[in-house]
Design an enzyme around this catalytic site. Structure first.
Site, PDB file in Angstrom:
ATOM      1  N   SER A 101       0.645  -1.321  -0.321  1.00  0.00           N
ATOM      2  CA  SER A 101       0.451   0.134   0.038  1.00  0.00           C
ATOM      3  C   SER A 101       0.937   1.079  -0.120  1.00  0.00           C
ATOM      4  O   SER A 101       1.779   0.860   0.230  1.00  0.00           O
ATOM      5  CB  SER A 101      -0.632   0.231   1.296  1.00  0.00           C
ATOM      6  OG  SER A 101      -1.852   1.119   1.209  1.00  0.00           O
ATOM      7  N   TYR A 114      -1.624  -1.296  10.263  1.00  0.00           N
ATOM      8  CA  TYR A 114      -2.021  -1.645   8.804  1.00  0.00           C
ATOM      9  C   TYR A 114      -0.194  -0.988   8.115  1.00  0.00           C
ATOM     10  O   TYR A 114       0.048  -1.341   7.552  1.00  0.00           O
ATOM     11  CB  TYR A 114      -2.770  -0.100   8.208  1.00  0.00           C
ATOM     12  CG  TYR A 114      -3.428  -0.755   6.794  1.00  0.00           C
ATOM     13  CD1 TYR A 114      -4.370  -0.935   6.457  1.00  0.00           C
ATOM     14  CD2 TYR A 114      -2.862   0.330   5.676  1.00  0.00           C
ATOM     15  CE1 TYR A 114      -4.206  -1.580   5.054  1.00  0.00           C
ATOM     16  CE2 TYR A 114      -2.769  -0.171   4.343  1.00  0.00           C
ATOM     17  CZ  TYR A 114      -3.896  -0.981   3.924  1.00  0.00           C
ATOM     18  OH  TYR A 114      -4.403  -1.199   2.888  1.00  0.00           O
TER      19      TYR A 114
HETATM   20  N1  NAD Z   1      -8.667   0.018  -1.668  1.00  0.00           N
HETATM   21  C1  NAD Z   1      -7.062   0.703  -1.613  1.00  0.00           C
HETATM   22  O1  NAD Z   1      -7.518   1.843  -2.005  1.00  0.00           O
HETATM   23  C2  NAD Z   1      -6.147   0.038  -1.704  1.00  0.00           C
HETATM   24  C3  NAD Z   1      -4.991   0.638  -1.522  1.00  0.00           C
HETATM   25  C4  NAD Z   1      -3.787  -0.026  -1.221  1.00  0.00           C
HETATM   26  C5  NAD Z   1      -3.735  -0.573  -0.317  1.00  0.00           C
HETATM   27  N2  NAD Z   1      -4.896  -2.102  -0.905  1.00  0.00           N
HETATM   28  C6  NAD Z   1      -5.150  -2.899  -0.193  1.00  0.00           C
HETATM   29  O2  NAD Z   1      -5.410  -4.089  -1.098  1.00  0.00           O
HETATM   30  C7  NAD Z   1      -5.771  -5.663  -1.158  1.00  0.00           C
HETATM   31  C8  NAD Z   1      -7.201  -5.618  -1.524  1.00  0.00           C
HETATM   32  O3  NAD Z   1      -7.632  -4.613  -0.491  1.00  0.00           O
HETATM   33  P1  NAD Z   1      -9.759  -4.120  -1.353  1.00  0.00           P
HETATM   34  O4  NAD Z   1      -9.506  -2.558  -1.067  1.00  0.00           O
HETATM   35  O5  NAD Z   1      -9.828  -4.503  -2.082  1.00  0.00           O
HETATM   36  O6  NAD Z   1     -10.140  -4.535   0.187  1.00  0.00           O
HETATM   37  P2  NAD Z   1     -11.977  -5.501  -0.130  1.00  0.00           P
HETATM   38  O7  NAD Z   1     -11.695  -5.141   1.946  1.00  0.00           O
HETATM   39  O8  NAD Z   1     -12.495  -5.273  -0.831  1.00  0.00           O
HETATM   40  O9  NAD Z   1     -10.584  -6.723  -0.070  1.00  0.00           O
HETATM   41  C9  NAD Z   1     -10.153  -7.579   0.642  1.00  0.00           C
HETATM   42  C10 NAD Z   1     -10.479  -8.716  -0.241  1.00  0.00           C
HETATM   43  O10 NAD Z   1      -9.627  -9.627   1.384  1.00  0.00           O
HETATM   44  C11 NAD Z   1     -10.523 -10.539   2.176  1.00  0.00           C
HETATM   45  N3  NAD Z   1     -10.019 -10.749   3.602  1.00  0.00           N
HETATM   46  C12 NAD Z   1     -10.049 -10.818   4.532  1.00  0.00           C
HETATM   47  N4  NAD Z   1      -8.931 -10.901   5.020  1.00  0.00           N
HETATM   48  C13 NAD Z   1      -9.158 -12.345   4.837  1.00  0.00           C
HETATM   49  C14 NAD Z   1      -8.310 -13.206   5.616  1.00  0.00           C
HETATM   50  N5  NAD Z   1      -8.337 -13.170   6.802  1.00  0.00           N
HETATM   51  N6  NAD Z   1      -8.300 -14.237   4.583  1.00  0.00           N
HETATM   52  C15 NAD Z   1      -8.585 -14.942   3.474  1.00  0.00           C
HETATM   53  N7  NAD Z   1      -8.727 -13.167   2.587  1.00  0.00           N
HETATM   54  C16 NAD Z   1      -9.335 -12.398   3.569  1.00  0.00           C
HETATM   55  C17 NAD Z   1     -11.486 -10.166   1.981  1.00  0.00           C
HETATM   56  O11 NAD Z   1     -12.649 -10.982   1.689  1.00  0.00           O
HETATM   57  C18 NAD Z   1     -11.746  -9.364   0.423  1.00  0.00           C
HETATM   58  O12 NAD Z   1     -12.419  -9.886  -0.486  1.00  0.00           O
HETATM   59  C19 NAD Z   1      -6.063  -5.258   0.684  1.00  0.00           C
HETATM   60  O13 NAD Z   1      -4.231  -6.271   0.704  1.00  0.00           O
HETATM   61  C20 NAD Z   1      -5.490  -4.012   0.954  1.00  0.00           C
HETATM   62  O14 NAD Z   1      -4.566  -3.262   1.750  1.00  0.00           O
HETATM   63  C21 NAD Z   1      -5.941  -1.811  -0.847  1.00  0.00           C
END
Ligand code: NAD
Length: 219
Positions: A101, A114
C-alpha cells in the site's frame, strides 16, 4: 458470490475456488495443495487479502485488532510465500505480486498496524526477490493509493459516517489527478508483473497512486 459470478464470464478457462482464511497456516497450505492438484503447477501468486483495521491513535489502538491486522496482512502474505515458493522452485519459474500500500511506503495517521504490516510486505518482497531470483522467481509488491473498493468506501464511512461521499470528494482533491483510482487500473499493472512479459523487474514496491506519494506539504 460476486467473484464467482464474474469468473463465469470465462467459460473456456479452468477455474477452481478454494476458501481460505490467510491468517490460518493450514488453510493456506491447503489452497496451495488444491491448486497443485488441479493444475500441476503454480505460475503466479497474487497475495492480495488484507484488512485496514480500525482507525485510532497509537495509544488508543485496540491491541486485539492490532494483532488481527498483523495476522492477516503480514502472516497471511508470509504463509502464501512459504507454501507457493517451493512449487515455483521445482518449476524454476514463478511470478509473485504481494499487495502492500502507499501505507507501506509512508506513514498514515491513525493506521499504525496497517502501516506496519504493509511496510513488512514491502520488506518480505525484497527478501523473496533476493533469495529466489536464482530459481526464476520474480517477486514484486504493489502500493496502491486510494482505489475505489469496498475497503476504501468503508474507510470514508469511518471518517464521515453521515456523509461518506463528501469525505471521498475531499480526499480525491489531494491527488494530482483529482480522482481516486479504479480497480482495473491496478489489475493491468498486476497482470504485467504476473506474466512472462515481466522478465527482469523484481524486489520492487510499485506505487499505483496517480503520483500522490510524491507530495510533500500542501498542494
Ligand atoms: N483499495 C485501496 O485503496 C487499497 C489501497 C492500498 C492497498 N490496498 C490493499 O489491497 C488489498 C485488497 O483490498 P481491497 O481494497 O480490494 O479491499 P476489500 O476489503 O474490498 O477486499 C479485501 C479482500 O480480502 C479478503 N480477506 C480479508 N481478510 C481475509 C482473510 N483473513 N483471509 C482471506 N481473505 C481475507 C476479503 O474477503 C476481501 O475479499 C488489501 O491487501 C489492501 O490492504 C487497497
Amino acid at each position: 458470490m460476486r467473484n464467482q459470478k464474474s469468473l463465469k464470464k470465462f467459460p473456456d478457462v479452468k477455474i477452481i475456488t478454494v476458501v481460505a482464511d490467510v491468517s490460518n497456516e493450514d488453510a493456506v497450505k491447503n489452497y496451495v495443495d488444491e491448486a497443485v492438484k488441479a493444475f500441476g503447477r503454480i505460475d503466479g501468486l497474487y497475495n492480495n487479502a488484507g484488512i485496514e483495521g480500525k482507525q485510532a491513535s497509537i495509544t488508543e489502538y485496540d491491541v486485539d485488532i492490532f494483532k488481527k491486522v498483523i495476522d492477516i496482512n503480514l502472516m497471511g502474505v508470509y504463509y502464501g510465500l512459504r507454501y507457493v515458493i517451493p512449487v515455483m522452485q521445482k518449476q524454476q519459474f514463478g511470478r509473485i505480486v504481494n499487495v502492500a500500500s502507499v501505507g507501506g511506503i509512508r506513514g498514515v495517521l491513525n493506521q499504525m498496524p496497517y502501516v506496519a504490516s504493509k511496510h513488512a510486505v514491502s520488506g518480505m518482497t525484497k527478501n523473496a526477490a533476493l533469495e529466489y531470483g536464482k530459481d526464476g522467481i520474480l517477486t514484486n509488491a504493489i502500493a496502491p493509493g486510494a482505489i475505489l473498493t469496498p475497503m476504501v468506501a468503508a474507510a470514508f464511512k469511518q471518517v464521515n459516517p453521515d456523509d461518506p461521499k463528501t469525505a471521498e470528494t475531499e480526499y480525491a482533491q489531494r491527488n494530482p489527478t483529482k480522482r481516486l483510482g479504479q480497480p482495473h487500473e491496478v489489475a493491468k499493472v498486476v497482470a504485467f508483473l504476473l506474466s512472462e512479459e515481466n522478465g527482469y523487474v523484481s524486489g520492487q514496491t510499485i506505487a499505483i497512486d496517480g503520483g500522490e506519494s510524491n507530495i510533500y506539504g500542501n498542494s
